[in-house]
Scaffold this active site. Structure first.
Site, PDB file in Angstrom:
ATOM      1  N   LYS A   1     -24.677  22.450  -4.421  1.00 22.62           N
ATOM      2  CA  LYS A   1     -24.017  21.403  -3.875  1.00 22.62           C
ATOM      3  C   LYS A   1     -23.436  21.486  -1.864  1.00 22.62           C
ATOM      4  CE  LYS A   1     -22.232  17.369  -3.291  1.00 22.62           C
ATOM      5  NZ  LYS A   1     -22.556  17.431  -1.915  1.00 22.62           N
TER       6      LYS A   1
ATOM      7  N   SER B   1     -16.599  16.099  -2.267  1.00 23.82           N
ATOM      8  CA  SER B   1     -18.131  15.397  -2.469  1.00 23.82           C
ATOM      9  C   SER B   1     -17.760  15.441  -3.754  1.00 23.82           C
ATOM     10  CB  SER B   1     -18.309  16.305  -1.952  1.00 23.82           C
ATOM     11  OG  SER B   1     -18.852  15.722  -0.669  1.00 23.82           O
TER      12      SER B   1
ATOM     13  N   GLN C   1     -21.321  28.563   0.636  1.00 22.41           N
ATOM     14  CA  GLN C   1     -20.858  27.594  -0.060  1.00 22.41           C
ATOM     15  C   GLN C   1     -20.398  27.968  -1.736  1.00 22.41           C
ATOM     16  OE1 GLN C   1     -21.304  24.524   1.498  1.00 22.41           O
ATOM     17  NE2 GLN C   1     -19.841  23.590   0.474  1.00 22.41           N
TER      18      GLN C   1
ATOM     19  N   GLY D   1     -22.860  15.760   4.674  1.00 21.86           N
ATOM     20  CA  GLY D   1     -23.313  15.955   5.872  1.00 21.86           C
ATOM     21  C   GLY D   1     -22.636  17.440   6.392  1.00 21.86           C
ATOM     22  N   ASP D   2     -22.682  18.010   7.432  1.00 25.08           N
ATOM     23  CA  ASP D   2     -22.327  19.294   8.202  1.00 25.08           C
ATOM     24  C   ASP D   2     -22.320  18.575   9.762  1.00 25.08           C
ATOM     25  OD1 ASP D   2     -21.652  22.082   7.293  1.00 25.08           O
ATOM     26  OD2 ASP D   2     -23.053  22.184   9.495  1.00 25.08           O
TER      27      ASP D   2
ATOM     28  N   LYS E   1     -27.422  24.848   0.247  1.00 23.62           N
ATOM     29  CA  LYS E   1     -27.154  24.227   2.253  1.00 23.62           C
ATOM     30  C   LYS E   1     -28.661  23.765   2.689  1.00 23.62           C
ATOM     31  CE  LYS E   1     -23.751  23.247   5.206  1.00 23.62           C
ATOM     32  NZ  LYS E   1     -22.277  23.261   4.870  1.00 23.62           N
TER      33      LYS E   1
HETATM   34  P1  NDP Z   1     -19.923  17.849  14.037  1.00 22.64           P
HETATM   35  O1  NDP Z   1     -21.089  17.476  14.441  1.00 22.64           O
HETATM   36  O2  NDP Z   1     -19.059  16.462  12.977  1.00 22.64           O
HETATM   37  O3  NDP Z   1     -18.782  18.679  14.866  1.00 22.64           O
HETATM   38  C1  NDP Z   1     -19.492  19.650  15.744  1.00 22.64           C
HETATM   39  C2  NDP Z   1     -17.756  20.237  16.679  1.00 22.64           C
HETATM   40  O4  NDP Z   1     -18.463  21.332  16.712  1.00 22.64           O
HETATM   41  C3  NDP Z   1     -18.444  18.869  17.483  1.00 22.64           C
HETATM   42  O5  NDP Z   1     -17.528  18.972  18.614  1.00 22.64           O
HETATM   43  C4  NDP Z   1     -19.435  19.983  17.825  1.00 22.64           C
HETATM   44  O6  NDP Z   1     -19.704  19.708  19.978  1.00 22.64           O
HETATM   45  C5  NDP Z   1     -18.986  21.319  18.273  1.00 22.64           C
HETATM   46  N1  NDP Z   1     -20.222  22.588  18.314  1.00 22.64           N
HETATM   47  C6  NDP Z   1     -21.543  22.466  16.730  1.00 22.64           C
HETATM   48  N2  NDP Z   1     -22.073  23.619  17.263  1.00 22.64           N
HETATM   49  C7  NDP Z   1     -21.579  24.456  18.106  1.00 22.64           C
HETATM   50  C8  NDP Z   1     -21.758  25.295  18.758  1.00 22.64           C
HETATM   51  N3  NDP Z   1     -23.130  25.899  19.056  1.00 22.64           N
HETATM   52  N4  NDP Z   1     -21.153  25.200  19.597  1.00 22.64           N
HETATM   53  C9  NDP Z   1     -20.065  24.364  20.552  1.00 22.64           C
HETATM   54  N5  NDP Z   1     -19.838  24.116  19.789  1.00 22.64           N
HETATM   55  C10 NDP Z   1     -20.464  23.130  18.860  1.00 22.64           C
HETATM   56  O7  NDP Z   1     -19.848  18.922  12.646  1.00 22.64           O
HETATM   57  P2  NDP Z   1     -18.338  18.714  11.449  1.00 22.64           P
HETATM   58  O8  NDP Z   1     -16.865  18.252  11.754  1.00 22.64           O
HETATM   59  O9  NDP Z   1     -18.413  17.873  10.380  1.00 22.64           O
HETATM   60  O10 NDP Z   1     -18.632  20.419  10.858  1.00 22.64           O
HETATM   61  C11 NDP Z   1     -17.468  21.293  11.857  1.00 22.64           C
HETATM   62  C12 NDP Z   1     -17.558  22.508  12.054  1.00 22.64           C
HETATM   63  O11 NDP Z   1     -16.885  22.240   9.892  1.00 22.64           O
HETATM   64  C13 NDP Z   1     -18.765  23.234  10.763  1.00 22.64           C
HETATM   65  O12 NDP Z   1     -18.808  24.749  11.019  1.00 22.64           O
HETATM   66  C14 NDP Z   1     -19.224  22.541   9.644  1.00 22.64           C
HETATM   67  O13 NDP Z   1     -20.284  23.722   8.947  1.00 22.64           O
HETATM   68  C15 NDP Z   1     -17.935  23.141   8.402  1.00 22.64           C
HETATM   69  N6  NDP Z   1     -17.519  21.947   7.645  1.00 22.64           N
HETATM   70  C16 NDP Z   1     -17.872  21.041   7.539  1.00 22.64           C
HETATM   71  C17 NDP Z   1     -17.285  19.937   6.720  1.00 22.64           C
HETATM   72  C18 NDP Z   1     -17.868  18.026   6.738  1.00 22.64           C
HETATM   73  O14 NDP Z   1     -17.090  17.876   5.312  1.00 22.64           O
HETATM   74  N7  NDP Z   1     -18.093  17.731   7.184  1.00 22.64           N
HETATM   75  C19 NDP Z   1     -17.526  20.853   5.493  1.00 22.64           C
HETATM   76  C20 NDP Z   1     -16.965  22.436   5.471  1.00 22.64           C
HETATM   77  C21 NDP Z   1     -16.493  22.727   6.910  1.00 22.64           C
HETATM   78  P3  NDP Z   1     -20.482  19.586  20.769  1.00 22.64           P
HETATM   79  O15 NDP Z   1     -20.983  17.678  20.267  1.00 22.64           O
HETATM   80  O16 NDP Z   1     -20.892  19.434  21.841  1.00 22.64           O
HETATM   81  O17 NDP Z   1     -21.723  19.906  20.289  1.00 22.64           O
HETATM   82  O1  2IT Z   2     -18.991  22.993   4.308  1.00 20.78           O
HETATM   83  C1  2IT Z   2     -19.219  22.510   3.763  1.00 20.78           C
HETATM   84  O2  2IT Z   2     -18.170  22.301   2.282  1.00 20.78           O
HETATM   85  C2  2IT Z   2     -19.834  21.019   3.797  1.00 20.78           C
HETATM   86  N1  2IT Z   2     -20.155  20.779   4.771  1.00 20.78           N
HETATM   87  C3  2IT Z   2     -19.849  19.763   2.612  1.00 20.78           C
HETATM   88  C4  2IT Z   2     -20.975  20.058   1.671  1.00 20.78           C
HETATM   89  C5  2IT Z   2     -20.559  18.773   0.700  1.00 20.78           C
HETATM   90  O3  2IT Z   2     -21.641  19.129  -0.238  1.00 20.78           O
HETATM   91  O4  2IT Z   2     -20.137  17.643   1.065  1.00 20.78           O
END
Ligand code: NDP
Ligand code: 2IT
Length: 459
Positions: free
Chosen positions: A103, A391, A124, A178-179, A139
């Site tokens: 997952k 999830s 993860q 998603g991520d 992942k």
């Molecule tokens: P999104 O794609 O929705 O948003 C990502 C954000 O981070 C944007 O503001 C983006 O800016 C910025 N960003 C991404 N890559 C870079 C980079 N290389 N340098 C600078 N800014 C960057 O992703 P999420 O909000 O889903 O994910 C954000 C973080 O949270 C990640 O580390 C992800 O692994 C983690 N995460 C997400 C989960 C989820 O459920 N979605 C769960 C747990 C952790 P820009 O648009 O300019 O690229």
């Molecule tokens: O980093 C994370 O935990 C996620 N992007 C969410 C993974 C999930 O299966 O909901």
């Protein structure tokens, strides 16, 4: 208030029992810096566990934990709107299935490579174990850049990606979500293609789905909300709360937006967000509805948010948020976005708590600065576990063909975040590092996976 000891339990990886193991990780996975970083952090902080429970070093259990069960790399050809053909690379690392089906999310970003996917998959495994839910760790993703691509291009890419990946997935096998770069739109296209190829409406094969076709209420909000609920727990152990605090958030995607929203609901003032082109300081308090409109509806940039906010907000091109004096910092963008000098600036600015909404956003040097300054620090494996935990709640609803209310799902999320916090806190205490949630989260997650792997024999 209990005593806090956040001195880093140093297990010297250049000598001792784990030295050859870490050496092997470096040798076997050349150039995968982020993966090395993630493994190193876990092994170093597990020192007190191995000291008390040397049996965990038997049967090459730690070696097995550091080697993914399966690593898939595949070609993803697709055609853009002008008829030009592109070839991207797709990945899925199925890291560990001792606790349940693999997952973990899919990331679409030009920086994606095998090392990034492996670091995320490795993290993860422990994160998922910490939630107490029956989910293994994996992942995936691609070096595809969805930015400035039309919906039709994103759809064709997702269809091509799933045309290869589908054979490795299943509600009992591997369940992506998603991520970065993968949200509701992408999950929709991926699910559609899976359904078309297999001829099955197997809703439990992906999470983060739309509400009318098997999605769970509160999944969209869950990572950001969970991160703030975790922060509130951390502050509570120190006799404080988020009420009235100044909060700095980085990023402006899914995690950042809902972290800001929940922090505001709990009475904090959120004064920033950022993206890869710069930072916004909004001293009046972030207008989350406007940010959602710009980012989620229009797929715009935060510079446009700042423009629409007028005199309230300032856009700092190329800037970051760490120089802004604050009580709480929530890095919610990407790995290694908060470095040593940023941590020094945060400490000098009076920060009391830092919780990682993103995966591994704080460099090891920055973590050291924060921990040695006695700042409450919530590592991503614990602080951002609310997303994957919800999830798992989505999978539970799919398995029983049920659909819960937002309130009930959020209540379950809050209970899980309390469990994640308390088990990290108590495990840290048990291993002689009271208040150290890095040791606590790594050790608590490790114990669960290690027990399951031990019970299931040498596989
Ligand atoms: P999104 O794609 O929705 O948003 C990502 C954000 O981070 C944007 O503001 C983006 O800016 C910025 N960003 C991404 N890559 C870079 C980079 N290389 N340098 C600078 N800014 C960057 O992703 P999420 O909000 O889903 O994910 C954000 C973080 O949270 C990640 O580390 C992800 O692994 C983690 N995460 C997400 C989960 C989820 O459920 N979605 C769960 C747990 C952790 P820009 O648009 O300019 O690229
Ligand atoms: O980093 C994370 O935990 C996620 N992007 C969410 C993974 C999930 O299966 O909901």
């Amino acid at each position: 208030m209990p005593p806090f000891d956040q001195r880093i339990p140093k297990h010297d990886l250049s000598s001792g029992a784990l030295a050859p193991l870490y050496e092997q990780v470096l040798r076997r996975n050349p150039g995968e810096d982020e993966f090395h970083q993630a493994v190193r952090e876990v092994l170093e902080t597990l020192a007190p566990v191995f000291a008390q429970r040397p049996e965990y070093l038997e049967g090459k259990l730690v070696e097995r934990l550091c080697e993914p069960e399966r690593q898939l790399i595949f070609r993803v050809p697709w055609m853009d709107d002008t008829g030009e053909v592109h070839v991207n690379r797709g990945f899925r690392v199925e890291f560990n299935s001792a606790l349940g089906p693999y997952k973990g999310g899919l990331r679409f970003h030009p920086s994606v490579n095998l090392g990034i996917v492996k670091f995320l998959g490795f993290e993860q495994v422990f994160k998922n174990a910490l939630t107490g839910m029956p989910i293994g760790g994996g992942k995936g993703g691609s070096d595809f850049d969805p930015k400035d691509r039309s919906d039709a291009e994103v759809m064709r890419f997702c269809q091509s990606f799933m045309t290869e990946l589908y054979r490795h997935l299943g509600e009992y096998t591997d369940v992506p979500a998603g991520d970065i770069g993968v949200g509701g739109r992408e999950i929709g296209y991926l699910f559609g293609q899976y359904r078309r190829i297999t001829g099955r409406h197997e809703s439990g094969v992906l999470t983060g789905k739309g509400l009318s076709w098997g999605g769970a209420r509160a999944r969209t909000e869950a990572t950001g909300y969970g991160c703030v609920l975790f922060t509130e727990q951390m502050l509570r152990t120190r006799g404080r709360s988020l009420e009235g605090m100044r909060v700095v958030v980085s990023g402006s995607g899914n995690v950042a937006i809902y972290a800001a929203q929940k922090a505001q609901q709990l009475g904090a003032k959120v004064i920033s967000c950022s993206d890869s082109s710069g930072a916004v300081v909004d001293e009046g308090g972030l207008d989350v509805e406007l940010l959602q409109q710009v980012k989620e509806v229009e797929r715009g940039r935060i510079a446009e948010y700042a423009e629409r906010r007028g005199a309230q907000a300032k856009f700092l091109p190329g800037g970051t948020v760490w120089q802004i004096p604050c009580d709480v910092a929530l890095p919610c963008a990407t790995q290694n976005e908060l470095g040593e000098q940023d941590a020094v600036a945060l400490v000098n600015g009076g920060v009391q708590a830092v919780a990682e909404g993103a995966n591994m956003p704080t460099t090891p040097e920055a973590v050291r600065v924060l921990r040695e300054a006695g700042i409450a620090f919530g590592p991503g494996k614990a602080a951002n576990a609310g997303g994957v935990a919800t999830s798992a709640l989505e999978m539970q609803q799919n398995a029983s063909r049920d659909s819960w209310t937002f309130e009930y799902t959020e209540q379950r999320l809050a209970e899980i975040m309390r469990h994640v916090h308390d088990s990290s806190f108590e495990t840290a205490e048990r291993y002689g590092h009271p208040g150290d949630l890095v040791v606590g989260a790594n050790a608590a997650g490790f114990e669960v996976v290690a027990e399951a792997m031990h019970a299931q024999g040498l596989i």
